[in-house]
Design an enzyme around this catalytic site. Structure first.
Site, PDB file in Angstrom:
ATOM      1  N   ASP A  59      37.097  38.225  35.637  1.00  0.00           N
ATOM      2  CA  ASP A  59      38.041  37.284  35.026  1.00  0.00           C
ATOM      3  C   ASP A  59      38.977  37.687  34.047  1.00  0.00           C
ATOM      4  OD1 ASP A  59      39.034  34.847  34.398  1.00  0.00           O
ATOM      5  OD2 ASP A  59      37.280  33.878  33.301  1.00  0.00           O
ATOM      6  N   SER A  77      29.046  35.696  40.990  1.00  0.00           N
ATOM      7  CA  SER A  77      27.941  35.536  39.982  1.00  0.00           C
ATOM      8  C   SER A  77      27.110  36.421  39.965  1.00  0.00           C
ATOM      9  CB  SER A  77      27.122  34.514  41.091  1.00  0.00           C
ATOM     10  OG  SER A  77      27.609  33.151  40.760  1.00  0.00           O
TER      11      SER A  77
HETATM   12  P1  ADP Z   1      29.937  36.392  37.215  1.00  0.00           P
HETATM   13  O1  ADP Z   1      30.081  35.771  35.862  1.00  0.00           O
HETATM   14  O2  ADP Z   1      30.318  35.522  38.523  1.00  0.00           O
HETATM   15  O3  ADP Z   1      28.776  37.072  37.341  1.00  0.00           O
HETATM   16  P2  ADP Z   1      31.543  38.667  36.574  1.00  0.00           P
HETATM   17  O4  ADP Z   1      33.091  39.044  36.130  1.00  0.00           O
HETATM   18  O5  ADP Z   1      30.630  39.063  35.276  1.00  0.00           O
HETATM   19  O6  ADP Z   1      31.053  37.207  36.947  1.00  0.00           O
HETATM   20  O7  ADP Z   1      31.028  39.673  37.893  1.00  0.00           O
HETATM   21  C1  ADP Z   1      31.293  39.373  39.229  1.00  0.00           C
HETATM   22  C2  ADP Z   1      31.218  40.716  39.780  1.00  0.00           C
HETATM   23  O8  ADP Z   1      32.698  41.324  39.735  1.00  0.00           O
HETATM   24  C3  ADP Z   1      30.479  41.811  39.237  1.00  0.00           C
HETATM   25  O9  ADP Z   1      29.953  42.423  40.548  1.00  0.00           O
HETATM   26  C4  ADP Z   1      31.517  42.888  38.520  1.00  0.00           C
HETATM   27  O10 ADP Z   1      30.816  44.335  38.758  1.00  0.00           O
HETATM   28  C5  ADP Z   1      32.608  42.658  39.406  1.00  0.00           C
HETATM   29  N1  ADP Z   1      33.897  42.981  38.880  1.00  0.00           N
HETATM   30  C6  ADP Z   1      33.997  43.266  37.742  1.00  0.00           C
HETATM   31  N2  ADP Z   1      35.714  43.621  37.630  1.00  0.00           N
HETATM   32  C7  ADP Z   1      35.923  43.841  38.633  1.00  0.00           C
HETATM   33  C8  ADP Z   1      37.227  44.055  39.131  1.00  0.00           C
HETATM   34  N3  ADP Z   1      38.188  44.452  38.383  1.00  0.00           N
HETATM   35  N4  ADP Z   1      37.307  43.985  40.634  1.00  0.00           N
HETATM   36  C9  ADP Z   1      36.375  43.726  41.402  1.00  0.00           C
HETATM   37  N5  ADP Z   1      35.134  43.332  40.940  1.00  0.00           N
HETATM   38  C10 ADP Z   1      35.115  43.306  39.313  1.00  0.00           C
END
Ligand code: ADP
Length: 190
Positions: free
Chosen positions: A57, A145
């Site tokens: 996000d 998630s």
């Molecule tokens: P949630 O709260 O749904 O768990 P997160 O953002 O904490 O969401 O993590 C969801 C996934 O996105 C994790 O596997 C994380 O490693 C991944 N992630 C973080 N940054 C990026 C990015 N720039 N591109 C793709 N995936 C990402």
């Protein structure tokens, strides 16, 4: 490398794989950053506030610029006064991302006591429904998630891949680390 997982694309790069499921849906797995994807829709693993957070996000808002947050604020001021519910999805501009739209969805927090699989499936199904309504043909998903919300990645991968079958177009899962990529590749090879 990943069992029967076959790929035309993996000849180009070990970290990109592609597979058709059913007649309609092309699944791609990419090890990389979702904010760099040239697609119609980037799906955001948002939180209910829609006002930004960490993880993917944060990366989407940073790279996409203030236009996305402005659009989210407008949603909060309108139909989404209470925020976005878990499993729901809503679209905004993609700002400066190389995509046309961001579709925000809220994943469920992992629970060992309660089976929330349907909510995680809803995220994928509803994001694709919104994407379809926009006329999108290529949709990139992060591993919803599996970060701060702690969902075990093997389970999340199984739910995610099963719930996107039937979309008329390309679903690209963009995995941020090798462990997530391997988990999705394992599921997609079945
Ligand atoms: P949630 O709260 O749904 O768990 P997160 O953002 O904490 O969401 O993590 C969801 C996934 O996105 C994790 O596997 C994380 O490693 C991944 N992630 C973080 N940054 C990026 C990015 N720039 N591109 C793709 N995936 C990402």
């Amino acid at each position: 490398m990943h069992g029967r997982f076959r790929s035309a694309l993996c000849r180009r790069a070990q970290h990109v794989q592609s597979r058709r499921i059913g007649r309609m849906t092309q699944i791609e797995l990419v090890l990389g950053d979702i904010t760099a994807q040239e697609v119609d829709v980037v799906v955001n693993a948002a939180n209910s506030s829609l006002l930004g957070g960490g993880g993917v996000d944060g990366a989407i808002h940073r790279k996409g610029g203030p236009e996305i947050l402005a659009a989210c604020r407008a949603l909060r001021a309108g139909h989404y006064g209470r925020g976005l519910g878990v499993g729901q999805a809503v679209a905004t501009t993609a700002g400066r991302l190389p995509a046309r739209w961001v579709v925000h969805t809220v994943g469920p927090v992992w629970s060992a006591e309660q089976d929330r699989s349907e909510l995680l499936a809803d995220c994928h199904r509803n994001a694709l429904r919104v994407a379809e309504g926009l006329g999108a043909r290529t949709v990139a998903f992060p591993a919803i998630s599996t970060g701060v919300y702690r969902w075990p990645v093997a389970s999340a991968a199984a739910i995610a891949v099963a719930s996107v079958a039937g979309f008329a177009g390309v679903v690209r899962f963009v995995l941020f680390d090798q462990a997530a990529f391997d988990a999705y590749a394992e599921v997609a090879s079945r």
